[in-house]
Every structure is written in structure tokens, then in C-alpha cells.
Design an enzyme around this catalytic site. Structure first.
Site, PDB file in Angstrom:
ATOM      1  N   TYR A 108       0.818  -1.206   0.000  1.00 35.20           N
ATOM      2  CA  TYR A 108       0.000   0.000   0.000  1.00 35.20           C
ATOM      3  C   TYR A 108       0.855   1.260   0.000  1.00 35.20           C
ATOM      4  O   TYR A 108       2.042   1.226   0.337  1.00 35.20           O
ATOM      5  CB  TYR A 108      -0.941   0.005   1.206  1.00 35.20           C
ATOM      6  CG  TYR A 108      -0.268  -0.158   2.570  1.00 35.20           C
ATOM      7  CD1 TYR A 108       0.286   0.937   3.223  1.00 35.20           C
ATOM      8  CD2 TYR A 108      -0.219  -1.398   3.207  1.00 35.20           C
ATOM      9  CE1 TYR A 108       0.886   0.790   4.476  1.00 35.20           C
ATOM     10  CE2 TYR A 108       0.377  -1.549   4.455  1.00 35.20           C
ATOM     11  CZ  TYR A 108       0.919  -0.451   5.082  1.00 35.20           C
ATOM     12  OH  TYR A 108       1.501  -0.583   6.312  1.00 35.20           O
ATOM     13  N   ASP A 149      -3.256   2.265  10.154  1.00 32.35           N
ATOM     14  CA  ASP A 149      -2.114   1.593  10.786  1.00 32.35           C
ATOM     15  C   ASP A 149      -1.021   1.464   9.725  1.00 32.35           C
ATOM     16  O   ASP A 149      -0.716   0.370   9.262  1.00 32.35           O
ATOM     17  CB  ASP A 149      -2.521   0.221  11.339  1.00 32.35           C
ATOM     18  CG  ASP A 149      -1.340  -0.500  11.972  1.00 32.35           C
ATOM     19  OD1 ASP A 149      -0.342   0.163  12.307  1.00 32.35           O
ATOM     20  OD2 ASP A 149      -1.395  -1.735  12.110  1.00 32.35           O
ATOM     21  N   ILE A 150      -0.483   2.599   9.347  1.00 37.13           N
ATOM     22  CA  ILE A 150       0.488   2.648   8.248  1.00 37.13           C
ATOM     23  C   ILE A 150       1.877   2.351   8.812  1.00 37.13           C
ATOM     24  O   ILE A 150       2.363   3.070   9.693  1.00 37.13           O
ATOM     25  CB  ILE A 150       0.457   4.031   7.562  1.00 37.13           C
ATOM     26  CG1 ILE A 150      -0.981   4.377   7.138  1.00 37.13           C
ATOM     27  CG2 ILE A 150       1.425   4.061   6.388  1.00 37.13           C
ATOM     28  CD1 ILE A 150      -1.661   3.315   6.290  1.00 37.13           C
ATOM     29  N   GLU A 151       2.475   1.266   8.306  1.00 34.31           N
ATOM     30  CA  GLU A 151       3.755   0.822   8.866  1.00 34.31           C
ATOM     31  C   GLU A 151       4.816   0.585   7.801  1.00 34.31           C
ATOM     32  O   GLU A 151       5.903   0.084   8.104  1.00 34.31           O
ATOM     33  CB  GLU A 151       3.561  -0.466   9.689  1.00 34.31           C
ATOM     34  CG  GLU A 151       2.525  -0.321  10.792  1.00 34.31           C
ATOM     35  CD  GLU A 151       2.595  -1.426  11.833  1.00 34.31           C
ATOM     36  OE1 GLU A 151       3.531  -2.236  11.799  1.00 34.31           O
ATOM     37  OE2 GLU A 151       1.693  -1.469  12.694  1.00 34.31           O
ATOM     38  N   ASN A 152       4.491   0.882   6.551  1.00 33.38           N
ATOM     39  CA  ASN A 152       5.539   0.831   5.533  1.00 33.38           C
ATOM     40  C   ASN A 152       5.171   1.769   4.393  1.00 33.38           C
ATOM     41  O   ASN A 152       4.166   2.467   4.459  1.00 33.38           O
ATOM     42  CB  ASN A 152       5.823  -0.607   5.076  1.00 33.38           C
ATOM     43  CG  ASN A 152       4.617  -1.274   4.467  1.00 33.38           C
ATOM     44  OD1 ASN A 152       4.027  -0.768   3.515  1.00 33.38           O
ATOM     45  ND2 ASN A 152       4.228  -2.425   5.012  1.00 33.38           N
TER      46      ASN A 152
END
Ligand SMILES: *[C@@H]1O[C@H](CO)[C@@H](O)[C@H](O)[C@H]1NC(C)=O
Length: 295
Positions: A108, A149-152
Site C-alpha cells: 500500500y 495503521d500505516i507501517e511501511n
């Protein structure tokens, strides 16, 4: 007149005191969707332990891709519309149900303002109050909001996504799950919009700003930085629901309620409760059941 006011004033004080009591009681939010052995969404909601259940994750979106759900073994993408009855059951019990975008894996990222705006339109029509889709992935139940919950990837355009979602009619909730290191690498600019109703900061897998070996100094310092640096409806202490749920950051229930929660509540305003990763580990450890009376 003065004597007539006396009793209403006393009653007013009692009512205000009661409201303060209710307002200071915290809530529990939990992530559901990444382990089929955690039970159904409806069972999570009917446990009575949670105010928010966050369906995780919409793990493919942006860059012109067709968005795709990943709910592990619960259902195959494209075959999850049956969850609508669970969502309705949750909502009828007063539990807010959100959809989380991102997660630790997935594919994403947002490439432009247009990409952000078209994702907001997609989310509105497919998961929230919009009526522009005839093939809603979770059926026709309208969720209460969207979690990030953006983690990359990178941090670009999530502020525009937040603004576009908040501009929709219907007051959908907007929440986020940044890491406890401030500012968050991926969500920092979005959180500076001040548009988020709740921010559940991940105090796990983050040595340096989380609980470690009985020491809550780094956690309390990070909590102070977050609540002072971001404008949001409320802040939640995001925790592993068992020692196995994360590589680090687990706080035993007695330490949470006896030491850590009093410390962060003493920092000042903004405390909303705790967030747990995840429903699966909470079922194993009964963490929410053990702490809910003191959250
Ligand atoms: C969870 O813990 C609470 C508090 O100790 C207890 O009352 C409850 O029965 C427990 N639930 C389960 C499923 O073990």
C-alpha cells in the site's frame, strides 16, 4: 430565589461529579481479523470488554490498485460480505466497528492527491455511509469509521486522505495507530491535521519508548510527548494482549493497573483507555477481562 436555587445547585454538583466519573473511565479497543482462532467478530463484541473493535486489515490500496482485504483465515477477499450481520450485532450492542488500513505487511501507499481522494471515495461507498457501490466487501452494514495503521511505504498524502474522509457527511470516526517513537515515520504529517478522534499509540515492538523490565519511564515520557504534540480526541495506550503478542512491551495486568495507568493518567488530559493487539492474544490471556475494571 436564593433558597430555591440551593437544592438544584447541590443536585447540579452531584450530576457534574457523576459525569466526571464517567468521563474519566477508559475504554478498550482491540484489533480483530488476523487469526482465525480468535473467534468471530460478533463474539468479540458480545464479550462486553470492548468499546471499539478494529477489523484488520485493508492491506492493499493506493497507487491505482484495487483495494483488497486481508482477514487471514476468517474469509477470502471478496467473500467477506457475510460479516455484515456480525457488524450489525456489534453496533446494536454499542460497540464501534472500524476498518484498519495498512498493517505490518501488505502492499500500500498513496501516490498523489487524486489517489488519496479516490481512496476516500472508495472507502465511503464500500465501507461507510456511501451508497455508490453495489459490491460492498463487508456487506451493507456501515462501519463507524476508518483506522490508519500505516507501517511501511511513505508518509505522503495520508493527511489528504484524512481530510477527504472527514469531509464526507455522516461523521465517520477517524483513528490511527502510530508507533510510540515521536513523530511517527509514516503517520506524522496526517496526525498534524488534528482530525483524528482517537490515536492508539503502539507501545510495543518499540524499545526506547515502551515499557521494559518493570521500568515505565520511557513510556511515560513518550506519552507526555504524544499528548502534548498532537491534537486528537483522545489517546490510548496500545499494548500487547499477551507476552507472545509482540517482541517487546508487554505489561502484566497488575503492573498496568497498579503503576502504569496511574502514571499516564497523571500526565494530564487526553487519556481515553487502552488498545490491545489483538483479539486472538486477548482470548488466550484474558487481558481485557483482567484489567477492564481499572482502565
Ligand atoms: C477473565 O478475568 C476476569 C477477572 O479476573 C474473570 O472474572 C473472568 O472470569 C475471566 N474470563 C475468562 C474467560 O477466564
Amino acid at each position: 430565589m436564593a433558597t430555591n436555587l440551593k437544592w438544584p445547585s447541590v443536585l447540579g454538583l452531584l450530576v457534574v461529579a457523576g459525569m466526571v466519573g464517567v468521563a474519566s473511565a477508559g475504554n478498550i479497543a482491540v484489533y480483530w481479523g488476523q487469526n482465525v482462532n480468535e473467534g468471530t467478530l460478533a463474539d468479540a463484541c458480545s464479550s462486553g470488554n470492548y468499546a471499539y473493535v478494529i477489523i484488520s486489515f485493508l492491506s492493499t490500496f493506493g497507487n491505482g490498485q484495487a483495494p483488497v482485504l486481508n482477514l487471514a483465515g476468517h474469509c477470502n477477499p471478496g467473500e467477506c460480505a457475510g460479516l455484515a450481520s456480525d457488524i450489525q450485532s456489534c453496533k446494536s450492542q454499542g460497540v464501534r466497528v472500524l476498518l484498519s488500513l495498512g498493517g505490518g505487511g501488505g502492499n500500500y501507499g498513496l501516490s498523489s492527491t487524486d489517489d488519496a481522494n479516490s481512496l476516500a471515495d472508495y472507502l465511503w461507498d464500500n465501507f461507510l455511509g456511501g451508497t455508490g457501490s453495489s459490491s460492498r466487501p463487508l456487506g451493507d452494514a456501515a462501519l463507524d469509521g476508518i483506522d490508519l495503521d500505516i507501517e511501511n511505504g511513505n508518509s505522503a498524502h495520508y493527511d489528504e486522505l484524512a481530510s477527504a474522509l472527514k469531509a464526507k457527511d455522516g461523521g465517520a470516526l477517524l483513528t490511527a495507530a502510530p508507533q510510540c517513537h515521536y513523530p511517527d515515520e509514516w503517520l506524522g504529517p496526517a496526525l498534524q491535521t488534528g482530525l483524528f478522534d482517537a490515536v492508539w499509540v503502539q507501545f510495543y515492538n518499540n524499545p526506547g519508548c515502551a515499557y521494559a523490565g518493570g521500568d515505565d519511564a520511557n513510556l511515560v515520557a513518550a506519552w507526555r510527548t504524544w499528548t502534548g504534540g498532537v491534537r486528537a480526541g483522545s489517546f490510548y495506550l496500545g499494548l500487547p494482549a499477551s507476552a507472545e503478542a509482540a517482541g517487546s512491551g508487554y505489561i502484566a495486568p497488575g503492573d498496568l493497573t497498579g503503576t502504569v495507568l496511574p502514571a499516564i493518567q497523571g500526565v494530564g488530559g487526553g487519556y481515553g483507555g487502552i488498545m490491545l493487539w489483538s483479539r486472538y492474544y486477548d482470548v488466550l490471556n484474558n487481558y481485557s477481562g483482567q484489567v477492564k475494571g481499572s482502565v
